[in-house]
Design a protein around this motif. Sequence first.
Motif, short mmCIF file in Angstrom:
data_model
loop_
_atom_site.label_atom_id
_atom_site.label_comp_id
_atom_site.label_asym_id
_atom_site.label_seq_id
_atom_site.Cartn_x
_atom_site.Cartn_y
_atom_site.Cartn_z
N THR A 1 -1.15 0.50 0.45
CA THR A 1 0.00 0.59 -0.03
C THR A 1 0.66 -0.20 -0.62
O THR A 1 0.71 -1.24 -1.06
N ASP A 2 1.92 0.27 -2.06
CA ASP A 2 2.14 -0.22 -3.51
C ASP A 2 1.15 -1.50 -3.78
O ASP A 2 1.72 -2.12 -4.36
N LEU B 1 -15.78 -2.84 4.92
CA LEU B 1 -15.21 -2.03 4.09
C LEU B 1 -14.99 -3.67 3.08
O LEU B 1 -14.20 -4.58 3.28
N THR B 2 -15.10 -3.73 1.78
CA THR B 2 -14.17 -4.32 0.83
C THR B 2 -14.10 -4.45 0.19
O THR B 2 -13.64 -3.44 -0.19
N ILE B 3 -12.53 -5.03 -0.37
CA ILE B 3 -11.72 -4.41 -1.07
C ILE B 3 -11.04 -4.99 -1.68
O ILE B 3 -10.87 -6.47 -1.14
N GLU C 1 -3.12 1.52 12.00
CA GLU C 1 -3.16 0.16 12.39
C GLU C 1 -3.05 0.19 10.83
O GLU C 1 -3.41 0.25 9.29
N THR C 2 -2.41 -1.15 10.78
CA THR C 2 -2.00 -1.94 9.31
C THR C 2 -2.73 -3.40 9.84
O THR C 2 -3.30 -4.56 10.76
N VAL C 3 -3.67 -3.42 8.38
CA VAL C 3 -4.50 -5.02 8.27
C VAL C 3 -3.48 -5.88 7.36
O VAL C 3 -3.13 -5.00 6.02
N ALA D 1 -0.72 -4.27 -0.57
CA ALA D 1 -1.62 -4.67 -2.13
C ALA D 1 -1.21 -6.04 -1.62
O ALA D 1 -2.71 -6.66 -1.80
N GLU D 2 -0.43 -6.52 -1.18
CA GLU D 2 -0.43 -8.54 -1.02
C GLU D 2 -1.27 -8.94 0.04
O GLU D 2 -1.64 -9.72 -0.03
#
Length: 177
Positions: A103-104, A173-175, A45-47, A79-80
């Motif tokens: 990513t990135d 999860l918190t990033i 999955e992509t968030v 990352a954005e």
Amino acid sequence: MRSRGTGKNIHVKIIIIILFITVALGCNNTSRMNRSEEAPPVAIETVGGDGIVLDSITEIDSASATLPSQSVIEVRIPAETLPVTKLRRAITNDRQSVHVQLTDLDVGLLRVELTHSRPDANVRTSQIIKPDGSMDGPFGRQLTLDIKQRGDYILIINKSNMASGTQVGDLFLTIER
């Protein structure tokens, strides 16, 4: 006339050779493997943006057939789109792991915090794979990492084999940057 030690050494050598052959043949015997049993698919999955988008479903390659069955929950986070707060994933068994691909990611500090629906759950960030392929870990539930290389990072989250308890339940999860 043979000395007692020489006869004993020959017997020991024969036993070692037999053990070596037995182990070698046992390691190469794949006839017991049921090839019709396949590992479960891995959802990737992509968030980002408006929500979660299912990119693809792939199968675990045949090289992992020799490893114990393990489900991997993969999540891609560009990352954005950071920060990500309280991203929930359900862990249904103690052999699962969550792989979060950032990513990135640019240089700077990265903060990761894991919480769980059960306060006594056995869960941690066990490893980080960096863009150059090097790895670091294990870590705990909270982590501050100084990112020194731009690129894709993978956080591997799972149960610690050095502690008791289960990881089954909801992982949050918190990033943050």
